[in-house]
Write an enzyme that holds these catalytic residues in place. Structure first.
Site, short mmCIF file in Angstrom:
data_model
loop_
_atom_site.label_atom_id
_atom_site.label_comp_id
_atom_site.label_asym_id
_atom_site.label_seq_id
_atom_site.Cartn_x
_atom_site.Cartn_y
_atom_site.Cartn_z
N ARG A 122 0.81 -1.23 0.00
CA ARG A 122 0.00 0.00 0.00
C ARG A 122 0.84 1.28 0.00
NH1 ARG A 122 -3.05 -3.34 3.38
NH2 ARG A 122 -4.89 -4.10 2.28
N LYS A 144 3.99 11.59 -11.38
CA LYS A 144 3.13 10.77 -12.22
C LYS A 144 3.82 9.43 -12.48
CE LYS A 144 0.40 14.04 -14.95
NZ LYS A 144 0.16 14.54 -16.32
N GLU A 186 11.34 17.42 -24.79
CA GLU A 186 10.63 17.85 -23.57
C GLU A 186 11.23 19.15 -23.01
OE1 GLU A 186 7.85 16.42 -22.62
OE2 GLU A 186 7.98 14.22 -22.68
N LYS A 231 8.84 23.06 -14.41
CA LYS A 231 7.87 21.99 -14.12
C LYS A 231 7.49 21.99 -12.64
CE LYS A 231 6.65 17.17 -14.60
NZ LYS A 231 6.84 15.89 -15.26
N GLU A 241 -3.33 17.87 -11.60
CA GLU A 241 -3.77 18.26 -12.93
C GLU A 241 -5.26 18.60 -13.00
OE1 GLU A 241 -1.71 16.17 -16.17
OE2 GLU A 241 -3.56 16.33 -17.31
N ARG A 245 -1.56 22.16 -14.86
CA ARG A 245 -0.59 21.08 -15.14
C ARG A 245 -0.81 20.49 -16.53
NH1 ARG A 245 2.05 16.29 -11.33
NH2 ARG A 245 3.28 15.43 -13.02
N ASN A 249 1.23 18.76 -20.93
CA ASN A 249 0.85 17.73 -21.91
C ASN A 249 0.85 18.28 -23.33
OD1 ASN A 249 0.44 16.12 -19.66
ND2 ASN A 249 -1.75 16.54 -19.57
N HIS A 252 1.07 16.14 -26.42
CA HIS A 252 1.07 14.74 -25.99
C HIS A 252 -0.14 13.94 -26.48
CE1 HIS A 252 4.52 15.84 -23.68
NE2 HIS A 252 4.59 14.68 -23.08
N HIS A 256 0.80 10.48 -27.93
CA HIS A 256 0.31 9.20 -27.39
C HIS A 256 -0.40 8.39 -28.48
CE1 HIS A 256 0.46 10.65 -22.92
NE2 HIS A 256 1.64 10.57 -23.49
N HIS A 270 9.44 7.79 -27.18
CA HIS A 270 8.46 8.72 -26.62
C HIS A 270 8.83 10.17 -26.96
CE1 HIS A 270 5.56 10.57 -23.98
NE2 HIS A 270 6.54 11.24 -23.39
P1 NAD Z 1 13.68 4.79 -21.50
O1 NAD Z 1 13.46 4.73 -20.06
O2 NAD Z 1 13.15 3.68 -22.35
O3 NAD Z 1 15.25 4.97 -21.78
C1 NAD Z 1 15.70 5.05 -23.10
C2 NAD Z 1 16.85 4.06 -23.38
O4 NAD Z 1 18.04 4.58 -22.84
C3 NAD Z 1 16.66 2.67 -22.80
O5 NAD Z 1 17.10 1.72 -23.74
C4 NAD Z 1 17.60 2.67 -21.59
O6 NAD Z 1 18.07 1.39 -21.29
C5 NAD Z 1 18.69 3.57 -22.07
N1 NAD Z 1 19.45 4.29 -21.05
C6 NAD Z 1 18.96 4.89 -19.94
N2 NAD Z 1 19.93 5.59 -19.34
C7 NAD Z 1 21.04 5.41 -20.06
C8 NAD Z 1 22.38 5.90 -19.94
N3 NAD Z 1 22.73 6.76 -18.98
N4 NAD Z 1 23.30 5.50 -20.86
C9 NAD Z 1 22.93 4.66 -21.88
N5 NAD Z 1 21.69 4.19 -22.06
C10 NAD Z 1 20.75 4.56 -21.14
O7 NAD Z 1 13.05 6.12 -22.14
P2 NAD Z 1 12.93 7.64 -21.65
O8 NAD Z 1 12.91 8.45 -22.88
O9 NAD Z 1 13.87 7.96 -20.57
O10 NAD Z 1 11.46 7.69 -20.99
C11 NAD Z 1 10.30 7.54 -21.75
C12 NAD Z 1 9.14 7.23 -20.83
O11 NAD Z 1 8.95 8.32 -19.92
C13 NAD Z 1 7.82 7.05 -21.56
O12 NAD Z 1 7.22 5.87 -21.13
C14 NAD Z 1 7.00 8.24 -21.12
O13 NAD Z 1 5.63 7.97 -21.07
C15 NAD Z 1 7.56 8.53 -19.77
N6 NAD Z 1 7.35 9.91 -19.31
C16 NAD Z 1 6.79 10.08 -18.09
C17 NAD Z 1 6.57 11.35 -17.60
C18 NAD Z 1 6.03 11.56 -16.22
O14 NAD Z 1 5.73 12.69 -15.85
N7 NAD Z 1 5.91 10.51 -15.42
C19 NAD Z 1 6.97 12.47 -18.35
C20 NAD Z 1 7.54 12.26 -19.59
C21 NAD Z 1 7.73 10.96 -20.06
N1 GLY Z 2 4.58 14.97 -18.29
C1 GLY Z 2 3.36 15.63 -17.91
C2 GLY Z 2 3.26 15.86 -16.45
O1 GLY Z 2 4.14 15.52 -15.68
O2 GLY Z 2 2.28 16.38 -16.01
#
Ligand code: NAD
Ligand code: GLY
Length: 281
Positions: A122, A144, A186, A231, A241, A245, A249, A252, A256, A270
């Site tokens: 939990r 998030k 971003e 942010k 949001e 907030r 997006n 996005h 998406h 992404h």
């Molecule tokens: P990811 O986590 O898939 O990482 C990208 C690639 O880089 C992977 O293959 C990973 O293994 C590699 N990698 C990571 N760090 C590394 C390093 N230092 N050196 C070499 N390789 C490395 O992708 P991402 O772009 O970091 O994240 C995308 C995700 O984030 C999506 O799912 C998206 O929806 C999410 N996201 C969430 C929010 C939020 O507010 N929670 C905001 C934006 C995006």
């Molecule tokens: N990436 C959108 C948010 O964090 O609200």
């Protein structure tokens, strides 16, 4: 030199630490939040291979017992199957309510580990150690967490704020150029939302920021600090949001849809979808 951005959310407030070489200090930085001195690292295979030894050495030096759960890299891990595997591994490893989870990777690991931490027993506290540019400027901040389903992206999730975010800019030196560019989308988004001078700065500094050279360090740290501060201000005003907030997006909805269409198979990252989505918007 490291910098700190504070995200003010009352009892759920936390700091985002940004700077070169912070990973080697992670143990001492995390120790105040590790009530039981037991931490569970969640990471992917790429990050584990490149950077886990530094993290584990610093946790060991700080007297924090640690276990590592390693997932396959890529968006496919942000799924019900990935969530089941991770939560069951945490339980089998003996995680307790007052232990700490460390999300050590890009946005995929951050979103998945954050959700697992929010669900297991939990709710277990967690710390974000983002290792991609995208995760350092955006996904590790704001609480998030989510997985994807065939019905759409990020539709199953929780708001679960981390206790601390540690963004070591030096780990970006191993990030492929394509991933750096994905993170840049971003950053530009922040300029487009409401910050024309920062948009101009991005246009002037994009090449320097994306270079795989030591000179990239200063512009990267500047961009990360600026994007995180912007942010943090929006999230502090509207954590769940209800209104502003949604500005974060920008682009996005298109992004998406593009990602869902490609079935999260890695053909479109992404950040690349966000870049296309910003253009379409
Ligand atoms: P990811 O986590 O898939 O990482 C990208 C690639 O880089 C992977 O293959 C990973 O293994 C590699 N990698 C990571 N760090 C590394 C390093 N230092 N050196 C070499 N390789 C490395 O992708 P991402 O772009 O970091 O994240 C995308 C995700 O984030 C999506 O799912 C998206 O929806 C999410 N996201 C969430 C929010 C939020 O507010 N929670 C905001 C934006 C995006
Ligand atoms: N990436 C959108 C948010 O964090 O609200």
């Amino acid at each position: 030199m490291s910098e700190t951005v504070h995200l003010e959310l009352g009892a759920r407030s936390y700091d985002v630490l940004i700077g070169q070489g912070l990973l080697a200090r992670a143990g001492e930085l995390i120790a105040p939040f590790a009530k039981t001195k037991r931490v569970f690292i969640v990471t992917d295979q790429n990050v584990a291979r490149l950077h886990r030894p530094t993290l584990v050495a610093s946790l060991d030096a700080a007297g924090l017992r640690n276990w590592t759960i390693t997932l396959p890299p890529g968006e496919g891990s942000k799924s019900f199957a990935g969530l089941e595997m991770l939560t069951r591994h945490l339980l089998q490893a003996g995680v307790e309510r007052n232990d700490l989870v460390i999300a050590f990777g890009g946005g995929v690991i951050g979103d998945l580990a954050g959700l697992a931490a929010g669900l297991v027993k939990r709710g277990v506290d967690f710390v974000q150690i983002p290792t991609t540019l995208l995760a350092q400027v955006d996904s590790s901040v704001g609480g998030k967490t989510a997985i994807d389903t065939p019905e759409g992206k990020n539709l199953i999730g929780l708001f679960h704020q981390p206790r601390l975010v540690i963004a070591d800019t030096a780990v970006l030196q191993t990030l492929p150029e394509r991933e750096l560019r994905a993170g840049y989308a971003e950053i530009v988004k922040i300029g487009l939302i409401n910050d024309a001078p920062f948009f101009e700065w991005c246009a002037a500094n994009a090449a320097a920021l994306l270079a795989q050279a030591p000179e990239a360090e200063a512009p990267r740290q500047h961009a990360i600090r600026h994007a995180v501060a912007a942010k943090a201000a929006i999230v502090a005003a509207d954590e769940r949001e209800a209104g502003q907030r949604a500005l974060l997006n920008l682009g996005h909805t298109f992004a998406h849809a593009l990602e869902a269409h490609s079935a999260y198979d890695g053909a479109l990252l992404h950040g690349e979808s966000v870049a296309a989505g910003l253009s379409l918007a």
